[in-house]
Design a protein around this motif. Structure first.
Motif, PDB file in Angstrom:
ATOM      1  N   GLY A   1       0.945  -1.283  -0.239  1.00 52.21           N
ATOM      2  CA  GLY A   1       0.010   0.099  -0.029  1.00 52.21           C
ATOM      3  C   GLY A   1       0.947   1.359   0.067  1.00 52.21           C
ATOM      4  N   GLN A   2       2.151   1.248  -0.071  1.00 56.44           N
ATOM      5  CA  GLN A   2       3.150   2.395   0.181  1.00 56.44           C
ATOM      6  C   GLN A   2       3.831   2.409  -1.328  1.00 56.44           C
ATOM      7  OE1 GLN A   2       2.883   4.495   2.799  1.00 56.44           O
ATOM      8  NE2 GLN A   2       1.413   3.350   3.493  1.00 56.44           N
ATOM      9  N   ASP A   3       3.840   3.722  -1.551  1.00 61.08           N
ATOM     10  CA  ASP A   3       4.778   3.894  -2.986  1.00 61.08           C
ATOM     11  C   ASP A   3       6.146   3.171  -2.787  1.00 61.08           C
ATOM     12  OD1 ASP A   3       2.272   4.957  -3.813  1.00 61.08           O
ATOM     13  OD2 ASP A   3       3.119   6.957  -4.012  1.00 61.08           O
ATOM     14  N   GLN A   4       6.664   2.280  -3.765  1.00 57.26           N
ATOM     15  CA  GLN A   4       7.865   2.056  -3.867  1.00 57.26           C
ATOM     16  C   GLN A   4       8.822   2.776  -4.807  1.00 57.26           C
ATOM     17  OE1 GLN A   4       9.032  -0.780  -2.112  1.00 57.26           O
ATOM     18  NE2 GLN A   4      10.875  -1.359  -3.248  1.00 57.26           N
ATOM     19  N   HIS A   5       9.970   3.272  -4.110  1.00 59.34           N
ATOM     20  CA  HIS A   5      10.775   3.959  -5.145  1.00 59.34           C
ATOM     21  C   HIS A   5      12.143   3.424  -5.062  1.00 59.34           C
ATOM     22  CE1 HIS A   5       7.791   7.331  -4.954  1.00 59.34           C
ATOM     23  NE2 HIS A   5       7.890   7.395  -3.549  1.00 59.34           N
ATOM     24  N   GLU A   6      12.424   2.772  -4.391  1.00 59.82           N
ATOM     25  CA  GLU A   6      13.715   1.997  -4.455  1.00 59.82           C
ATOM     26  C   GLU A   6      13.609   0.834  -5.371  1.00 59.82           C
ATOM     27  OE1 GLU A   6      15.239   0.542  -0.806  1.00 59.82           O
ATOM     28  OE2 GLU A   6      15.603   2.451   0.148  1.00 59.82           O
ATOM     29  N   ASP A   7      14.697   0.401  -6.222  1.00 58.81           N
ATOM     30  CA  ASP A   7      14.756  -0.915  -6.991  1.00 58.81           C
ATOM     31  C   ASP A   7      13.401  -0.743  -8.233  1.00 58.81           C
ATOM     32  OD1 ASP A   7      16.739  -1.922  -5.653  1.00 58.81           O
ATOM     33  OD2 ASP A   7      15.123  -2.910  -4.232  1.00 58.81           O
ATOM     34  N   VAL A   8      13.249   0.523  -8.472  1.00 64.21           N
ATOM     35  CA  VAL A   8      12.242   1.018  -9.557  1.00 64.21           C
ATOM     36  C   VAL A   8      13.023   1.725 -10.736  1.00 64.21           C
ATOM     37  CG1 VAL A   8      10.128   2.232  -9.989  1.00 64.21           C
ATOM     38  CG2 VAL A   8      10.173   0.756  -7.968  1.00 64.21           C
ATOM     39  N   GLU A   9      12.742   1.330 -11.884  1.00 62.35           N
ATOM     40  CA  GLU A   9      13.297   2.045 -13.210  1.00 62.35           C
ATOM     41  C   GLU A   9      12.244   2.374 -13.961  1.00 62.35           C
ATOM     42  OE1 GLU A   9      16.114   1.180 -16.862  1.00 62.35           O
ATOM     43  OE2 GLU A   9      16.093  -0.239 -15.339  1.00 62.35           O
ATOM     44  N   ASN A  10      11.819   3.723 -14.166  1.00 64.26           N
ATOM     45  CA  ASN A  10      11.128   4.227 -15.040  1.00 64.26           C
ATOM     46  C   ASN A  10      11.573   4.358 -16.623  1.00 64.26           C
ATOM     47  OD1 ASN A  10       8.821   5.398 -13.004  1.00 64.26           O
ATOM     48  ND2 ASN A  10      10.527   5.812 -12.171  1.00 64.26           N
TER      49      ASN A  10
END
Length: 348
Positions: free
Chosen positions: A235-244
């Protein structure tokens, strides 16, 4: 910003962008050293949709939307053609000029220019921009507030000084960018409102090539281009280990975007991961939940679905540095550029 991207005629927009924000921009590109590619290309865009096109092979300005062909007559297209023919000669000379400044001889080189405006239909706020670049780097940009030019590299200082001295021309530029451009933008939006103001929901898929590969959330087929694709963990936005990835243009005029999540099998099993897609103008979130039970299916269809992630290859430009930089085009950096001519000749 370094590096080129192949222009899919759509540009990523922050999620907070309003559906009522409209833009008109023209992109000019001149190249040298690229075989079997036009030496000069111009593209007109309204809300990231191509409305006009010219290149040094066909040497005619042509409509790229049915509603443009129906609403503007032959006089309009002849006028735009003559502007592009004149700019073609200036830009070709500009490449040779700027290569000398950078002490370059052969190789592939690209000069671009972008100018245009934005209009927020709800607030009435408008903005104008004109920028130039060379080989993927900023070259000079027009500052509307001071009516002077910004040169981020030593090689551009000569152009900056010449452009700054032409005070009358800079006054005309500001008038065009803040008034004339806005007037034409409003006309074009009205001409193509059935197309430009439509909304189309996305098709969202989760893809994974192998059990150890990142999981890709792929949204495609949506319109307009304003989109936010993000991962959530419990339920929380995930910013680590994410590639846009970039927002790209599909053949049918819609858009696509992918966001990649690197997650271990243990994390996948013990936490709830989901991809959320939000499209400007659509008051609904599109959610795909990543679960242990659907993992095999995700891996199984990944190759087939990724095969259709094709983009329309267009003009070479570089990415925006930030929201205020509007994209960017390399300029015809010739000292004989129309920017120095004392006469503002812009497309409408």
């Amino acid at each position: 910003m370094k590096g080129f991207i192949l222009l899919v005629l759509g540009i990523g927009i922050l999620h907070c962008a309003s559906a009522a924000t409209h833009s008109l921009r023209y992109v000019y590109t001149a190249t040298s050293g690229i075989p079997d590619f036009p030496e000069f290309v111009t593209v007109g865009l309204v809300n990231a949709e191509p409305i006009s096109y010219y290149d040094s092979v066909i040497r005619r300005e042509t409509p790229r939307q049915d509603w443009m062909a129906k609403t503007e007559g032959s006089d309009y297209w002849e006028r735009q053609t003559q502007i592009s023919i004149a700019d073609e000669q200036t830009f070709k000379a500009g490449i040779d000029n700027i290569k000398l400044r950078f002490n370059q001889t052969g190789g592939v080189h690209i000069i671009q220019k972008m100018y245009g405006c934005e209009w927020d239909e709800d607030t009435g706020v408008t903005e104008g921009f004109k920028q130039y670049g060379y080989d993927g780097e900023d070259f000079v940009a027009f500052d509307l507030k001071t009516k002077t030019w910004i040169a981020p590299t030593p090689q551009a200082v000569i152009s900056k000084h010449k452009l700054d001295r032409n005070i009358a021309n800079n006054e005309q530029k500001k008038h065009y960018l803040t008034q004339t451009c806005i007037e034409w933008l409003k006309k074009y939006v009205d001409y193509g409102k059935s197309t430009l103001q439509r909304t189309v929901p996305p098709l969202v898929s989760l893809l994974q090539k192998t059990p150890s590969s990142p999981v890709t959330c792929h949204a495609t087929g949506f319109y307009p281009s304003g989109v936010m694709v993000f991962w959530q963990k419990d339920g929380q936005d995930q910013h680590e280990d994410v590639e846009n990835g970039e927002t790209l243009h599909n053949d049918d005029g819609t858009f696509q975007k992918s966001v990649h999540l690197t997650v271990t099998p243990e994390e996948w099993k013990n936490n709830k991961y989901q991809c959320v897609v939000q499209v400007t103008g659509i008051n609904e979130d599109f959610i795909k939940v990543l679960t242990e039970t659907n993992r095999a299916l995700i891996i199984g269809v990944a190759v087939a679905l990724l095969a259709v992630v094709a983009v329309v290859v267009g003009v070479v430009i570089w990415k925006k540095k930030n929201k205020n930089k509007k994209g960017f085009l390399p300029t015809s950096t010739s000292d004989t550029d129309s920017d120095n001519s004392g006469k503002v000749v812009q497309k409408t």
